[in-house]
Write a protein that holds these residues in place. Structure first.
Motif, short mmCIF file in Angstrom:
data_model
loop_
_atom_site.label_atom_id
_atom_site.label_comp_id
_atom_site.label_asym_id
_atom_site.label_seq_id
_atom_site.Cartn_x
_atom_site.Cartn_y
_atom_site.Cartn_z
N LEU A 47 39.20 3.54 60.49
CA LEU A 47 38.84 3.40 59.55
C LEU A 47 37.65 2.01 59.85
O LEU A 47 36.82 2.77 59.60
N THR B 193 41.75 6.09 56.05
CA THR B 193 41.78 5.69 54.49
C THR B 193 43.29 6.17 54.51
O THR B 193 44.05 5.34 53.25
N LEU C 107 36.10 6.52 49.42
CA LEU C 107 37.48 6.29 50.37
C LEU C 107 37.02 4.82 50.02
O LEU C 107 38.26 3.75 50.01
#
Length: 419
Positions: A34, A224, A286
């Motif tokens: 991420l 995610t 996200l």
């Protein structure tokens, strides 16, 4: 025969603990992907180095002293490898099936240590692209060895330790760590961001906010989904056992509610972004999914699936406005970690009394305030000391060229760099 049944329950609960711990450990990969996706390409190697190093440091510091501070009331780790079989069987018989969990202390340590690493992973994204690597790692030692274990002792230990009160006696409840893990990580990150300052070019005159896009949104999306998956271990493992009907049902409900909250958070953030910006903003979606997960973490076992969805949606809405508000305050958080884990973490704590009668609003507020004041206050002091001694921010030239070169001596994508 009875002893064999208790041994089977011990083995099952221990194995379940270990599998859930492995899922939470997998979240480290999620944070790494991420953050690597949401920073610029010139800072990718450094952010990956931070994520691997912080996980390793967390494991070492929690082994040396953190676990003992949090659960033993002392400073150095006691022996957790010795198993007294007779005592295990006696404890199991006393509790009976459906009673308190009985499992290997080693499995408990493993499950707890990956939570520590999760709290520290929150900090790395918020201070990305302009912090010195070694200054960050020094802070990691203090955060994982002392700051986090102390507040964990006041909340999850269940006993009065170090002369402080047990927050559970005041009506505080945090099932899997919306406040204890996530808001704590956000508080430490906020202290660092305040002393660190914003990235160059992020804010202009007259309150102008300049978007600095991440280099790899597919990687951020993968991260995610990894976090989403790992969260089943994060929340599911916090049931602490599996070896009876009631516990198995509780685990199933926790999984169901965790997934529902994440899905609702993602859709809610997507809709709010569409209304606010006129476009479907992937990064907001996200963060909305993650905010839904953080929100439900405080209590995923008692809500209905519909209630969990509503709670997750509230987290998804809140995170969008929180990210925008921090930008107005000129608090630069490249990945939105403070909003996702701090704002949604606080929301999760405040929602607990709606479905859990054992918690009170006053207890939740006192608990949240205790966690924030302790973690933010001590983190600010530690960051300040590091800043005065060795500095916490790279030079303007190093920031312009990217911290991959200055901090790590290598680039993540060298084939895209002109020679």
């Amino acid at each position: 025969m009875e002893n064999n049944l208790y041994e089977l329950q011990f083995a099952l609960d221990t194995f379940y603990f270990l599998i859930c711990g492995a899922l939470v450990m997998w979240m480290a990969a999620g944070f790494a992907m991420l953050e690597a996706g949401l920073v610029r390409s010139k800072n990718t190697t450094e952010i990956l180095t931070k994520n691997v190093a912080l996980f390793a440091i967390s494991c070492i510091m929690y082994l040396i002293m953190g676990y003992q501070i949090m659960y033993g009331g002392g400073w150095l780790l006691s022996d957790i490898e010795v198993i007294d079989k007779a005592q295990v069987l006696a404890d199991s018989a006393a509790e009976g099936f459906g009673g308190a969990s009985v499992y290997s202390a080693a499995s408990d340590f493993f499950f707890q240590v990956v939570f520590v690493a999760t709290a520290m992973s929150i900090v790395s994204g918020a201070v990305a692209e302009r912090m010195k690597l070694w200054s960050f790692l020094v802070f990691t030692v203090v955060m994982t060895g002392f700051i986090y274990p102390m507040e964990g002792a006041w909340t999850w230990n269940g006993d009065d330790v170090f002369g402080w009160y047990n927050l559970g006696e005041l009506g505080f409840s945090d099932f899997a760590g919306s406040g204890i893990v996530h808001m704590a990580g956000a508080a430490a990150a906020l202290a660092g961001v305040l002393l660190l300052g914003a990235r160059k070019g992020k804010y202009g005159a007259n309150g102008q906010v300049r978007a600095i896009p991440g280099a790899n949104l597919p990687l951020a999306t993968l991260g995610t989904f990894i976090l989403w998956m790992g969260w089943f271990g994060f929340n599911g493992g916090s049931v602490l056992k599996l070896g009876d009907v009631n516990s198995a049902h509780s685990v199933a409900m926790v999984f169901l509610n965790t997934n529902a909250a994440a899905a609702a958070g993602a859709i809610a953030a997507l809709l709010v972004a569409r209304i606010k910006f006129g476009k479907a903003d992937l990064t907001m979606m996200l963060n909305g999914a993650l905010a839904g997960l953080v929100t439900i973490t405080a209590e995923p076992s008692t809500p209905t699936a519909l209630e969990a969805s509503v709670f997750g949606a509230l987290g998804g809405v809140l995170v969008v406005f929180s990210i925008l508000a921090l930008d107005k305050l000129r608090l630069d958080d490249p990945v939105g970690a403070i909003s996702v884990h701090g704002s949604a973490g606080l929301l999760g704590l405040l929602l607990v009394p709606l479905t859990n009668d054992a918690a009170s609003f006053s207890g939740q507020i006192i608990g949240a305030a205790t966690i924030f004041v302790w973690v933010f206050g001590l983190s600010f002091v530690v960051w300040f000391v590091i800043k005065k001694l060795v500095g916490i921010r790279v030079t303007e030239e190093e920031e312009y060229k990217g911290v991959d070169i200055s901090e790590c001596g290598m680039e993540a994508y060298p084939e895209f760099t002109a020679s």
